[in-house]
Write a protein that holds these residues in place. Structure first.
Motif, PDB file in Angstrom:
ATOM      1  N   HIS A  46       0.890   7.675  -6.426  1.00  0.00           N
ATOM      2  CA  HIS A  46       0.075   6.989  -5.432  1.00  0.00           C
ATOM      3  C   HIS A  46       0.904   6.413  -4.272  1.00  0.00           C
ATOM      4  CE1 HIS A  46      -3.198   7.425  -8.213  1.00  0.00           C
ATOM      5  NE2 HIS A  46      -2.533   6.773  -9.141  1.00  0.00           N
ATOM      6  N   ARG A  68      -2.580  -1.021  -4.260  1.00  0.00           N
ATOM      7  CA  ARG A  68      -3.233   0.275  -4.050  1.00  0.00           C
ATOM      8  C   ARG A  68      -4.654   0.077  -3.558  1.00  0.00           C
ATOM      9  NH1 ARG A  68      -5.452   4.698  -7.495  1.00  0.00           N
ATOM     10  NH2 ARG A  68      -4.881   3.611  -9.420  1.00  0.00           N
ATOM     11  N   SER A  88      -1.117   3.609  -2.335  1.00  0.00           N
ATOM     12  CA  SER A  88      -0.579   2.258  -2.353  1.00  0.00           C
ATOM     13  C   SER A  88       0.018   1.924  -0.994  1.00  0.00           C
ATOM     14  CB  SER A  88       0.506   2.141  -3.428  1.00  0.00           C
ATOM     15  OG  SER A  88       1.170   0.898  -3.347  1.00  0.00           O
TER      16      SER A  88
END
Length: 257
Positions: free
Chosen positions: A203, A175, A180
Protein backbone atom coordinates in the motif's frame (compact mmCIF):
# COMPACT_ATOMS: atom_id res chain seq x y z
CA UNK A 1 -5.44 19.06 -3.88
CA UNK A 2 -4.56 15.76 -2.28
CA UNK A 3 -1.17 14.28 -3.14
CA UNK A 4 -2.56 10.75 -3.42
CA UNK A 5 -4.36 11.90 -6.56
CA UNK A 6 -0.93 11.82 -8.24
CA UNK A 7 -1.18 8.03 -8.22
CA UNK A 8 -4.06 8.17 -10.69
CA UNK A 9 -2.08 10.28 -13.15
CA UNK A 10 0.60 9.18 -15.66
CA UNK A 11 3.50 7.75 -13.60
CA UNK A 12 6.18 10.23 -14.71
CA UNK A 13 7.70 12.82 -12.33
CA UNK A 14 9.62 15.83 -13.63
CA UNK A 15 12.70 16.42 -11.50
CA UNK A 16 13.68 20.09 -11.36
CA UNK A 17 17.40 20.38 -10.56
CA UNK A 18 18.23 23.87 -11.86
CA UNK A 19 21.69 24.73 -13.19
CA UNK A 20 21.86 28.52 -13.61
CA UNK A 21 24.97 28.26 -15.78
CA UNK A 22 22.83 26.79 -18.55
CA UNK A 23 20.46 29.76 -18.65
CA UNK A 24 22.39 32.65 -20.18
CA UNK A 25 23.04 36.17 -18.96
CA UNK A 26 19.91 36.43 -16.79
CA UNK A 27 19.82 32.92 -15.41
CA UNK A 28 17.03 33.20 -12.84
CA UNK A 29 14.74 35.03 -15.25
CA UNK A 30 15.26 32.43 -17.94
CA UNK A 31 15.11 29.56 -15.45
CA UNK A 32 11.75 30.77 -14.17
CA UNK A 33 10.32 31.09 -17.68
CA UNK A 34 11.73 27.77 -18.85
CA UNK A 35 10.51 25.79 -15.84
CA UNK A 36 6.98 27.18 -15.94
CA UNK A 37 6.67 26.64 -19.68
CA UNK A 38 8.05 23.12 -19.38
CA UNK A 39 5.59 22.28 -16.59
CA UNK A 40 2.74 23.63 -18.68
CA UNK A 41 3.74 21.62 -21.75
CA UNK A 42 4.28 18.41 -19.82
CA UNK A 43 1.40 18.74 -17.34
CA UNK A 44 -0.90 16.15 -18.98
CA UNK A 45 1.97 13.64 -18.98
CA UNK A 46 3.07 14.09 -15.35
CA UNK A 47 2.13 12.67 -11.98
CA UNK A 48 4.04 15.40 -10.12
CA UNK A 49 6.94 17.84 -10.18
CA UNK A 50 9.86 17.18 -7.83
CA UNK A 51 11.92 20.17 -6.75
CA UNK A 52 15.43 19.38 -5.49
CA UNK A 53 15.78 21.83 -2.62
CA UNK A 54 19.59 21.87 -2.57
CA UNK A 55 19.84 23.57 -5.95
CA UNK A 56 17.50 26.35 -4.87
CA UNK A 57 19.15 26.77 -1.48
CA UNK A 58 22.49 27.14 -3.26
CA UNK A 59 21.12 30.26 -4.98
CA UNK A 60 20.47 32.01 -1.67
CA UNK A 61 17.38 34.09 -0.90
CA UNK A 62 16.64 34.66 -4.58
CA UNK A 63 16.68 30.93 -5.16
CA UNK A 64 14.25 30.25 -2.34
CA UNK A 65 11.93 32.97 -3.64
CA UNK A 66 12.13 31.35 -7.07
CA UNK A 67 11.30 27.96 -5.54
CA UNK A 68 8.11 29.30 -3.97
CA UNK A 69 7.11 30.93 -7.24
CA UNK A 70 7.69 27.74 -9.26
CA UNK A 71 5.90 25.57 -6.71
CA UNK A 72 2.95 27.94 -6.79
CA UNK A 73 2.94 27.84 -10.59
CA UNK A 74 2.96 24.04 -10.67
CA UNK A 75 0.09 23.87 -8.19
CA UNK A 76 -1.96 26.35 -10.23
CA UNK A 77 -1.50 23.97 -13.17
CA UNK A 78 -2.93 21.18 -11.03
CA UNK A 79 0.41 19.41 -10.63
CA UNK A 80 1.22 17.78 -7.28
CA UNK A 81 4.58 18.82 -5.84
CA UNK A 82 7.35 16.80 -4.18
CA UNK A 83 9.95 18.66 -2.13
CA UNK A 84 13.13 16.60 -2.39
CA UNK A 85 14.98 17.67 0.73
CA UNK A 86 15.68 14.34 2.48
CA UNK A 87 14.94 16.04 5.79
CA UNK A 88 15.18 14.23 9.10
CA UNK A 89 15.71 15.24 12.71
CA UNK A 90 14.20 14.78 16.13
CA UNK A 91 11.61 16.60 18.22
CA UNK A 92 10.84 20.22 17.48
CA UNK A 93 13.19 20.29 14.48
CA UNK A 94 11.25 17.55 12.70
CA UNK A 95 8.05 19.42 13.54
CA UNK A 96 9.51 22.56 11.97
CA UNK A 97 10.50 20.75 8.76
CA UNK A 98 7.02 19.24 8.57
CA UNK A 99 5.45 22.65 9.05
CA UNK A 100 7.66 24.24 6.38
CA UNK A 101 7.06 21.78 3.56
CA UNK A 102 3.84 19.89 4.33
CA UNK A 103 1.49 22.11 6.29
CA UNK A 104 2.57 25.29 4.49
CA UNK A 105 1.99 23.59 1.13
CA UNK A 106 -1.09 21.37 1.64
CA UNK A 107 -1.28 18.43 -0.70
CA UNK A 108 2.48 18.26 -1.26
CA UNK A 109 5.03 15.55 -0.47
CA UNK A 110 8.46 15.58 1.15
CA UNK A 111 11.38 13.14 1.04
CA UNK A 112 12.78 12.26 4.48
CA UNK A 113 15.72 10.38 5.95
CA UNK A 114 14.99 7.50 8.37
CA UNK A 115 18.42 7.29 10.01
CA UNK A 116 17.22 8.79 13.31
CA UNK A 117 14.46 6.21 13.73
CA UNK A 118 10.71 5.93 13.32
CA UNK A 119 9.92 8.29 16.19
CA UNK A 120 11.70 11.07 14.29
CA UNK A 121 9.47 10.41 11.26
CA UNK A 122 6.12 10.58 13.03
CA UNK A 123 5.84 14.40 12.87
CA UNK A 124 6.14 14.14 9.08
CA UNK A 125 3.53 11.37 8.88
CA UNK A 126 1.11 13.33 11.04
CA UNK A 127 1.60 16.53 9.03
CA UNK A 128 1.02 14.64 5.78
CA UNK A 129 -2.21 13.16 7.16
CA UNK A 130 -3.45 16.57 8.27
CA UNK A 131 -2.53 18.37 5.06
CA UNK A 132 -3.47 15.81 2.39
CA UNK A 133 0.19 15.24 1.61
CA UNK A 134 2.63 12.34 1.57
CA UNK A 135 6.06 11.39 2.85
CA UNK A 136 8.65 9.41 0.89
CA UNK A 137 11.17 7.74 3.19
CA UNK A 138 14.58 6.83 1.78
CA UNK A 139 14.77 3.04 1.60
CA UNK A 140 17.01 1.87 -1.27
CA UNK A 141 18.49 4.87 -3.05
CA UNK A 142 19.65 4.96 -6.66
CA UNK A 143 23.33 5.82 -6.09
CA UNK A 144 25.94 3.06 -6.64
CA UNK A 145 27.21 3.26 -3.05
CA UNK A 146 23.81 2.87 -1.43
CA UNK A 147 24.56 -0.70 -0.36
CA UNK A 148 27.21 0.43 2.15
CA UNK A 149 24.45 0.75 4.76
CA UNK A 150 21.21 -0.11 3.00
CA UNK A 151 22.22 -3.66 2.09
CA UNK A 152 23.58 -4.60 5.53
CA UNK A 153 21.96 -7.75 6.86
CA UNK A 154 19.49 -7.20 9.71
CA UNK A 155 17.70 -10.26 11.08
CA UNK A 156 18.35 -12.16 7.87
CA UNK A 157 17.37 -9.50 5.34
CA UNK A 158 18.83 -6.28 3.93
CA UNK A 159 18.42 -3.19 6.07
CA UNK A 160 16.32 -1.48 3.39
CA UNK A 161 13.85 -4.38 3.48
CA UNK A 162 13.78 -4.41 7.29
CA UNK A 163 12.94 -0.70 7.09
CA UNK A 164 10.30 -1.28 4.40
CA UNK A 165 8.51 -3.81 6.59
CA UNK A 166 8.50 -1.41 9.55
CA UNK A 167 7.26 1.47 7.40
CA UNK A 168 4.53 -0.67 5.87
CA UNK A 169 3.23 -1.48 9.35
CA UNK A 170 3.51 2.14 10.46
CA UNK A 171 1.86 3.34 7.27
CA UNK A 172 -1.35 1.40 7.87
CA UNK A 173 -2.43 4.13 10.29
CA UNK A 174 -2.11 6.64 7.45
CA UNK A 175 -3.78 4.63 4.70
CA UNK A 176 -6.72 6.10 2.82
CA UNK A 177 -8.23 3.67 0.37
CA UNK A 178 -5.62 1.62 -1.48
CA UNK A 179 -2.68 3.90 -0.65
CA UNK A 180 -0.86 5.06 2.44
CA UNK A 181 0.54 8.54 2.92
CA UNK A 182 3.77 6.84 3.97
CA UNK A 183 5.72 6.05 0.82
CA UNK A 184 9.30 5.10 0.10
CA UNK A 185 12.14 6.03 -2.23
CA UNK A 186 13.54 3.03 -4.10
CA UNK A 187 15.91 3.57 -7.01
CA UNK A 188 14.72 2.48 -10.44
CA UNK A 189 18.35 1.38 -10.84
CA UNK A 190 17.55 -1.59 -8.54
CA UNK A 191 14.48 -3.32 -10.02
CA UNK A 192 14.84 -6.35 -7.73
CA UNK A 193 14.73 -4.06 -4.71
CA UNK A 194 11.60 -2.39 -6.08
CA UNK A 195 9.90 -5.78 -6.37
CA UNK A 196 10.95 -6.84 -2.87
CA UNK A 197 9.78 -3.58 -1.29
CA UNK A 198 6.47 -3.75 -3.12
CA UNK A 199 5.93 -7.28 -1.84
CA UNK A 200 6.45 -6.15 1.76
CA UNK A 201 4.62 -2.82 1.40
CA UNK A 202 1.69 -3.25 -1.02
CA UNK A 203 0.00 0.00 0.00
CA UNK A 204 3.04 2.31 -0.06
CA UNK A 205 3.53 4.72 -2.98
CA UNK A 206 7.05 4.25 -4.32
CA UNK A 207 9.10 7.11 -5.72
CA UNK A 208 11.63 5.67 -8.14
CA UNK A 209 14.47 8.06 -9.04
CA UNK A 210 17.18 7.27 -11.55
CA UNK A 211 15.12 6.99 -14.72
CA UNK A 212 17.18 8.20 -17.67
CA UNK A 213 20.65 9.54 -16.91
CA UNK A 214 21.35 7.08 -14.07
CA UNK A 215 20.25 4.11 -16.16
CA UNK A 216 17.07 3.19 -14.29
CA UNK A 217 14.70 0.94 -16.22
CA UNK A 218 10.93 1.40 -16.62
CA UNK A 219 8.96 -1.06 -14.51
CA UNK A 220 5.33 -2.08 -14.40
CA UNK A 221 2.99 -1.81 -11.44
CA UNK A 222 0.56 0.44 -9.62
CA UNK A 223 1.64 3.09 -7.15
CA UNK A 224 5.00 3.68 -8.86
CA UNK A 225 6.20 7.21 -9.59
CA UNK A 226 9.24 7.40 -11.86
CA UNK A 227 11.40 10.48 -11.51
CA UNK A 228 13.60 11.79 -14.33
CA UNK A 229 15.66 14.92 -13.73
CA UNK A 230 18.60 15.52 -16.06
CA UNK A 231 17.10 13.44 -18.88
CA UNK A 232 13.82 15.33 -18.74
CA UNK A 233 14.62 18.80 -17.43
CA UNK A 234 17.83 19.18 -19.45
CA UNK A 235 17.59 16.67 -22.32
CA UNK A 236 20.87 16.62 -24.20
CA UNK A 237 22.48 18.58 -21.37
CA UNK A 238 20.66 21.87 -21.96
CA UNK A 239 17.24 23.55 -21.72
CA UNK A 240 15.18 22.29 -24.66
CA UNK A 241 11.38 22.30 -24.51
CA UNK A 242 10.80 20.26 -27.65
CA UNK A 243 13.37 17.62 -26.69
CA UNK A 244 11.85 17.41 -23.21
CA UNK A 245 8.43 16.71 -24.72
CA UNK A 246 9.91 13.95 -26.87
CA UNK A 247 11.71 12.50 -23.86
CA UNK A 248 8.52 12.50 -21.81
CA UNK A 249 6.65 10.72 -24.57
CA UNK A 250 9.40 8.12 -24.82
CA UNK A 251 9.44 7.49 -21.08
CA UNK A 252 5.67 7.19 -20.90
CA UNK A 253 5.55 4.79 -23.83
CA UNK A 254 8.02 2.55 -22.02
CA UNK A 255 6.19 2.87 -18.69
CA UNK A 256 2.60 2.22 -19.71
CA UNK A 257 2.78 -0.09 -22.73
Amino acid sequence: MDFLEALSRPPLVLGVDPRPGLHGSEPLVHLRRYTLELCERLAPRLAAVKFQLAFFEALGPEGMALLVELVSGARVMGLPVIFDGKRGDIGSTAEAYAEAYLRRFPGSALTVNPYLGLDALKPFFQAAAESGGAVFVLAKTSNPGSGFLQDLSVEGRPLYLYLAEALAQEGEAYREGPWSRVGMVVGATYPEAVARVREKAPHAPLLLPGLGAQGGKPLKGEGLLFSASRALFYPGGRPDLEAAERAAEGFLKALVE
